[in-house]
Enzyme design. Structure first.
Site, PDB file in Angstrom:
ATOM      1  N   THR A  40     -17.804  58.264  31.248  1.00  0.00           N
ATOM      2  CA  THR A  40     -17.314  59.505  31.856  1.00  0.00           C
ATOM      3  C   THR A  40     -17.694  60.717  31.003  1.00  0.00           C
ATOM      4  O   THR A  40     -18.073  61.766  31.523  1.00  0.00           O
ATOM      5  CB  THR A  40     -15.772  59.443  31.996  1.00  0.00           C
ATOM      6  OG1 THR A  40     -15.452  58.288  32.760  1.00  0.00           O
ATOM      7  CG2 THR A  40     -15.206  60.682  32.657  1.00  0.00           C
ATOM      8  N   HIS A  43     -21.209  61.569  31.594  1.00  0.00           N
ATOM      9  CA  HIS A  43     -21.393  62.340  32.838  1.00  0.00           C
ATOM     10  C   HIS A  43     -21.067  63.820  32.613  1.00  0.00           C
ATOM     11  O   HIS A  43     -21.768  64.698  33.102  1.00  0.00           O
ATOM     12  CB  HIS A  43     -20.481  61.808  33.950  1.00  0.00           C
ATOM     13  CG  HIS A  43     -20.853  60.439  34.427  1.00  0.00           C
ATOM     14  ND1 HIS A  43     -22.110  60.129  34.884  1.00  0.00           N
ATOM     15  CD2 HIS A  43     -20.137  59.299  34.500  1.00  0.00           C
ATOM     16  CE1 HIS A  43     -22.147  58.857  35.230  1.00  0.00           C
ATOM     17  NE2 HIS A  43     -20.960  58.321  34.993  1.00  0.00           N
ATOM     18  N   GLU A  64     -10.077  58.668  25.291  1.00  0.00           N
ATOM     19  CA  GLU A  64      -9.677  57.426  24.608  1.00  0.00           C
ATOM     20  C   GLU A  64      -9.402  57.785  23.146  1.00  0.00           C
ATOM     21  O   GLU A  64     -10.285  58.291  22.471  1.00  0.00           O
ATOM     22  CB  GLU A  64     -10.835  56.412  24.643  1.00  0.00           C
ATOM     23  CG  GLU A  64     -11.445  56.200  26.021  1.00  0.00           C
ATOM     24  CD  GLU A  64     -12.705  55.325  25.983  1.00  0.00           C
ATOM     25  OE1 GLU A  64     -13.184  54.964  24.890  1.00  0.00           O
ATOM     26  OE2 GLU A  64     -13.208  55.012  27.072  1.00  0.00           O
ATOM     27  N   CYS A  96       5.916  60.174  43.451  1.00  0.00           N
ATOM     28  CA  CYS A  96       5.344  59.888  44.769  1.00  0.00           C
ATOM     29  C   CYS A  96       5.620  58.434  45.155  1.00  0.00           C
ATOM     30  O   CYS A  96       6.131  57.644  44.361  1.00  0.00           O
ATOM     31  CB  CYS A  96       3.846  60.165  44.762  1.00  0.00           C
ATOM     32  SG  CYS A  96       2.899  58.977  43.782  1.00  0.00           S
ATOM     33  N   CYS A  99       3.950  55.932  42.677  1.00  0.00           N
ATOM     34  CA  CYS A  99       4.633  55.844  41.383  1.00  0.00           C
ATOM     35  C   CYS A  99       5.959  55.093  41.526  1.00  0.00           C
ATOM     36  O   CYS A  99       6.309  54.265  40.700  1.00  0.00           O
ATOM     37  CB  CYS A  99       4.893  57.236  40.824  1.00  0.00           C
ATOM     38  SG  CYS A  99       3.417  58.019  40.155  1.00  0.00           S
ATOM     39  N   CYS A 107      -1.656  56.745  41.630  1.00  0.00           N
ATOM     40  CA  CYS A 107      -0.943  57.980  41.994  1.00  0.00           C
ATOM     41  C   CYS A 107      -1.960  59.035  42.444  1.00  0.00           C
ATOM     42  O   CYS A 107      -2.902  59.343  41.718  1.00  0.00           O
ATOM     43  CB  CYS A 107      -0.158  58.512  40.786  1.00  0.00           C
ATOM     44  SG  CYS A 107       0.517  60.162  41.068  1.00  0.00           S
ATOM     45  N   ILE A 175     -16.873  47.307  28.729  1.00  0.00           N
ATOM     46  CA  ILE A 175     -15.736  46.734  29.466  1.00  0.00           C
ATOM     47  C   ILE A 175     -16.006  45.273  29.833  1.00  0.00           C
ATOM     48  O   ILE A 175     -15.132  44.412  29.702  1.00  0.00           O
ATOM     49  CB  ILE A 175     -15.391  47.597  30.697  1.00  0.00           C
ATOM     50  CG1 ILE A 175     -15.074  49.040  30.240  1.00  0.00           C
ATOM     51  CG2 ILE A 175     -14.200  47.024  31.457  1.00  0.00           C
ATOM     52  CD1 ILE A 175     -14.778  50.017  31.359  1.00  0.00           C
ATOM     53  N   ASP A 195     -26.274  40.382  32.435  1.00  0.00           N
ATOM     54  CA  ASP A 195     -26.702  41.762  32.171  1.00  0.00           C
ATOM     55  C   ASP A 195     -28.214  41.732  32.023  1.00  0.00           C
ATOM     56  O   ASP A 195     -28.803  40.662  31.820  1.00  0.00           O
ATOM     57  CB  ASP A 195     -26.032  42.335  30.899  1.00  0.00           C
ATOM     58  CG  ASP A 195     -26.012  43.868  30.891  1.00  0.00           C
ATOM     59  OD1 ASP A 195     -27.104  44.475  30.814  1.00  0.00           O
ATOM     60  OD2 ASP A 195     -24.926  44.462  30.958  1.00  0.00           O
ATOM     61  N   ARG A 200     -26.486  43.485  24.679  1.00  0.00           N
ATOM     62  CA  ARG A 200     -25.145  43.423  25.267  1.00  0.00           C
ATOM     63  C   ARG A 200     -24.778  41.986  25.622  1.00  0.00           C
ATOM     64  O   ARG A 200     -23.612  41.593  25.481  1.00  0.00           O
ATOM     65  CB  ARG A 200     -25.080  44.340  26.483  1.00  0.00           C
ATOM     66  CG  ARG A 200     -25.151  45.793  26.003  1.00  0.00           C
ATOM     67  CD  ARG A 200     -25.036  46.799  27.089  1.00  0.00           C
ATOM     68  NE  ARG A 200     -24.490  48.034  26.540  1.00  0.00           N
ATOM     69  CZ  ARG A 200     -24.082  49.061  27.259  1.00  0.00           C
ATOM     70  NH1 ARG A 200     -24.156  49.009  28.567  1.00  0.00           N
ATOM     71  NH2 ARG A 200     -23.596  50.123  26.687  1.00  0.00           N
ATOM     72  N   LEU A 260     -14.661  46.716  39.526  1.00  0.00           N
ATOM     73  CA  LEU A 260     -14.419  47.778  38.534  1.00  0.00           C
ATOM     74  C   LEU A 260     -15.573  48.777  38.504  1.00  0.00           C
ATOM     75  O   LEU A 260     -15.373  49.982  38.431  1.00  0.00           O
ATOM     76  CB  LEU A 260     -14.245  47.162  37.130  1.00  0.00           C
ATOM     77  CG  LEU A 260     -14.192  48.226  36.034  1.00  0.00           C
ATOM     78  CD1 LEU A 260     -12.753  48.555  35.679  1.00  0.00           C
ATOM     79  CD2 LEU A 260     -14.983  47.828  34.805  1.00  0.00           C
TER      80      LEU A 260
HETATM   81  P1  NAD Z   1     -21.793  50.500  31.436  1.00  0.00           P
HETATM   82  O1  NAD Z   1     -21.918  51.350  32.644  1.00  0.00           O
HETATM   83  O2  NAD Z   1     -22.577  50.800  30.258  1.00  0.00           O
HETATM   84  O3  NAD Z   1     -22.008  48.959  31.837  1.00  0.00           O
HETATM   85  C1  NAD Z   1     -22.769  48.546  32.929  1.00  0.00           C
HETATM   86  C2  NAD Z   1     -23.660  47.389  32.505  1.00  0.00           C
HETATM   87  O4  NAD Z   1     -24.237  46.814  33.676  1.00  0.00           O
HETATM   88  C3  NAD Z   1     -24.818  47.801  31.593  1.00  0.00           C
HETATM   89  O5  NAD Z   1     -24.790  47.057  30.395  1.00  0.00           O
HETATM   90  C4  NAD Z   1     -26.051  47.469  32.433  1.00  0.00           C
HETATM   91  O6  NAD Z   1     -27.148  47.026  31.657  1.00  0.00           O
HETATM   92  C5  NAD Z   1     -25.513  46.370  33.331  1.00  0.00           C
HETATM   93  N1  NAD Z   1     -26.333  46.064  34.504  1.00  0.00           N
HETATM   94  C6  NAD Z   1     -27.270  46.835  35.112  1.00  0.00           C
HETATM   95  N2  NAD Z   1     -27.810  46.169  36.177  1.00  0.00           N
HETATM   96  C7  NAD Z   1     -27.193  44.964  36.230  1.00  0.00           C
HETATM   97  C8  NAD Z   1     -27.310  43.846  37.097  1.00  0.00           C
HETATM   98  N3  NAD Z   1     -28.154  43.831  38.142  1.00  0.00           N
HETATM   99  N4  NAD Z   1     -26.535  42.759  36.862  1.00  0.00           N
HETATM  100  C9  NAD Z   1     -25.665  42.756  35.826  1.00  0.00           C
HETATM  101  N5  NAD Z   1     -25.505  43.798  34.979  1.00  0.00           N
HETATM  102  C10 NAD Z   1     -26.270  44.886  35.179  1.00  0.00           C
HETATM  103  O7  NAD Z   1     -20.363  50.555  30.879  1.00  0.00           O
HETATM  104  P2  NAD Z   1     -18.827  50.296  31.010  1.00  0.00           P
HETATM  105  O8  NAD Z   1     -18.225  51.414  30.258  1.00  0.00           O
HETATM  106  O9  NAD Z   1     -18.574  48.910  30.549  1.00  0.00           O
HETATM  107  O10 NAD Z   1     -18.405  50.487  32.527  1.00  0.00           O
HETATM  108  C11 NAD Z   1     -18.672  49.525  33.511  1.00  0.00           C
HETATM  109  C12 NAD Z   1     -18.497  50.110  34.903  1.00  0.00           C
HETATM  110  O11 NAD Z   1     -17.116  50.362  35.157  1.00  0.00           O
HETATM  111  C13 NAD Z   1     -19.191  51.446  35.138  1.00  0.00           C
HETATM  112  O12 NAD Z   1     -19.699  51.468  36.466  1.00  0.00           O
HETATM  113  C14 NAD Z   1     -18.067  52.461  34.993  1.00  0.00           C
HETATM  114  O13 NAD Z   1     -18.330  53.641  35.706  1.00  0.00           O
HETATM  115  C15 NAD Z   1     -16.923  51.697  35.600  1.00  0.00           C
HETATM  116  N6  NAD Z   1     -15.571  52.079  35.190  1.00  0.00           N
HETATM  117  C16 NAD Z   1     -14.605  51.954  36.123  1.00  0.00           C
HETATM  118  C17 NAD Z   1     -13.288  52.240  35.809  1.00  0.00           C
HETATM  119  C18 NAD Z   1     -12.241  52.073  36.853  1.00  0.00           C
HETATM  120  O14 NAD Z   1     -11.089  52.456  36.611  1.00  0.00           O
HETATM  121  N7  NAD Z   1     -12.590  51.526  38.007  1.00  0.00           N
HETATM  122  C19 NAD Z   1     -12.943  52.653  34.505  1.00  0.00           C
HETATM  123  C20 NAD Z   1     -13.962  52.744  33.552  1.00  0.00           C
HETATM  124  C21 NAD Z   1     -15.269  52.450  33.905  1.00  0.00           C
HETATM  125 ZN    ZN Z   2       2.630  59.570  41.697  1.00  0.00          ZN
END
Ligand code: NAD
Ligand code: ZN
Length: 341
Positions: A40, A43, A64, A96, A99, A107, A175, A195, A200, A260
């Site tokens: 994030t 971005h 964080e 809400c 919550c 929320c 993650i 991956d 990684r 996720l």
């Molecule tokens: P990240 O985006 O660095 O991890 C993504 C990984 O996917 C990379 O290591 C990449 O090499 C790999 N990848 C690419 N193509 C692939 C494929 N075809 N098969 C398997 N793996 C592949 O980092 P992150 O911080 O671990 O975040 C993971 C995801 O979760 C991101 O999309 C992020 O935006 C999202 N996210 C969601 C939440 C939520 O609350 N839903 C919170 C945090 C992050």
């Molecule tokens: Zn709320």
């Protein structure tokens, strides 16, 4: 204080002198010691379409962190000066329907630190006392500073039925790497992680994944491990369309896919064949459950069954923000943290 801010609409972050924040009566002031850098933040640094729509400069970035409480508002009773803490970075309205039914993680009035209000890439941050999470004496500031993304991994894994399960994790960003260790600690029978990035994959293996594979070898690995049936649970942690289709294909009939990863564009799904006739359950993950996920995370750490420290690969001071962003974008890093105090 010194803080990394998005000062104006455009790329980059600058280290600036800004006024120390003042806690309201129900808030606390925290001296930040460690702060994790997340996708994030990248971005916001790059100032992509999402950031442009969501973030209103000037704002201190970062969500964080861990540190010490240095001041508490007059209404705060359960947090004291000197407490070692981290915090839930999603600030919810608490009133809400969501919550009040135990679903504060979704929320609709959520404000995120470092996105919607000032964040933690700074010497100090104010947080509502209700969001503060105390750290055990044995938990380092390093580990405290990555509770937020670790919590995403705990939420994703532990809202599925992991004991005895065959699990596939698609995407080994920080993650996904955490999730490999969590699933093993939670009693998964076998964890396969995929991956495209070998560094990684090596980190996922170090965290306990039984088998790590490139995506083009995932189908074969799953077939071999499950007698052709498919895995019980997929944790989709990449957000990449090809991996989402693969997750739906490699989960068994009647299985569960935990979503996720956030795709950057719409992903066409053939619902009839990919979801409905397979009888799948899909679960969309948002943040961390408040506060079930935090309790589980603390207990796993306390038990010693799960140690996230290998995931932290790089540390920088705040003024090395450009290098920190470069390292994350290069894919050579696990978790990157700022050492602030
Ligand atoms: P990240 O985006 O660095 O991890 C993504 C990984 O996917 C990379 O290591 C990449 O090499 C790999 N990848 C690419 N193509 C692939 C494929 N075809 N098969 C398997 N793996 C592949 O980092 P992150 O911080 O671990 O975040 C993971 C995801 O979760 C991101 O999309 C992020 O935006 C999202 N996210 C969601 C939440 C939520 O609350 N839903 C919170 C945090 C992050
Ligand atoms: Zn709320």
């Amino acid at each position: 204080m010194k803080a990394l801010i998005k000062g104006s609409a455009g790329p980059g972050l600058v280290l600036a002198d800004v006024p120390d924040p003042t806690p309201r009566d129900d808030e606390v002031l925290i001296r930040v010691r460690r702060a994790g850098v997340c996708g994030t933040d990248v971005h916001i640094y790059e100032w992509d379409d999402w950031a442009r729509r969501r973030v209103k400069p000037p704002i201190v970035v970062g969500h964080e962190f861990a540190g010490d409480v240095v001041r508490v508002g007059s209404l705060v009773t359960d947090v004291k000066v000197g407490d070692r803490v981290t915090a839930e970075g999603h600030i919810v309205d608490g009133r809400c329907l969501l919550c009040r039914t135990g679903n504060a993680h979704v929320c609709p009035y959520t404000k995120i630190i470092g996105v919607d209000r000032d964040g933690c890439f700074a010497e100090f941050i104010v947080m509502p006392a209700t969001n503060v999470w105390h750290l055990d004496d044995k938990i380092s500031y390093d580990i405290g500073g990555i509770h937020d993304p670790m919590g995403n991994a705990f939420h994703t894994a532990l809202t599925a039925d992991i004991p005895g399960a065959y699990v596939l994790i698609t995407g080994c960003g920080p993650i996904g790497i955490f999730a490999a260790g969590i699933c093993k600690a939670a009693g998964a029978a076998r964890v396969i992680a995929s991956d495209v990035n070998d560094r990684r994959l090596a980190l996922a293996a170090a965290m306990g994944a039984d088998e790590v594979v490139h995506p083009d070898k995932a189908e074969e690995a799953v077939r071999r491990a499950t007698d052709g049936l498919g895995v019980d649970v997929v944790l989709e942690m990449s957000g990449v369309p090809a991996a989402i289709h693969q997750a739906l294909a490699l989960v068994r009939v009647g299985g569960r896919v935990q979503m996720l990863g956030i795709p950057t564009t719409a992903v066409p799904i053939d619902f009839a064949t990919e979801v409905i006739f397979k009888g799948l359950t899909l679960y969309g993950v948002v943040g961390r459950r408040m506060y079930d996920t935090w309790i589980q995370m603390t207990r796993f750490l306390r038990s010693g069954a799960f140690d996230p420290s290998p995931v932290i690969t790089h540390r920088f001071p705040l003024d090395a923000v450009d290098e920190a962003m470069r390292v994350i974008r290069s894919g050579e890093a696990g978790k990157v943290i700022f050492e602030i105090a």
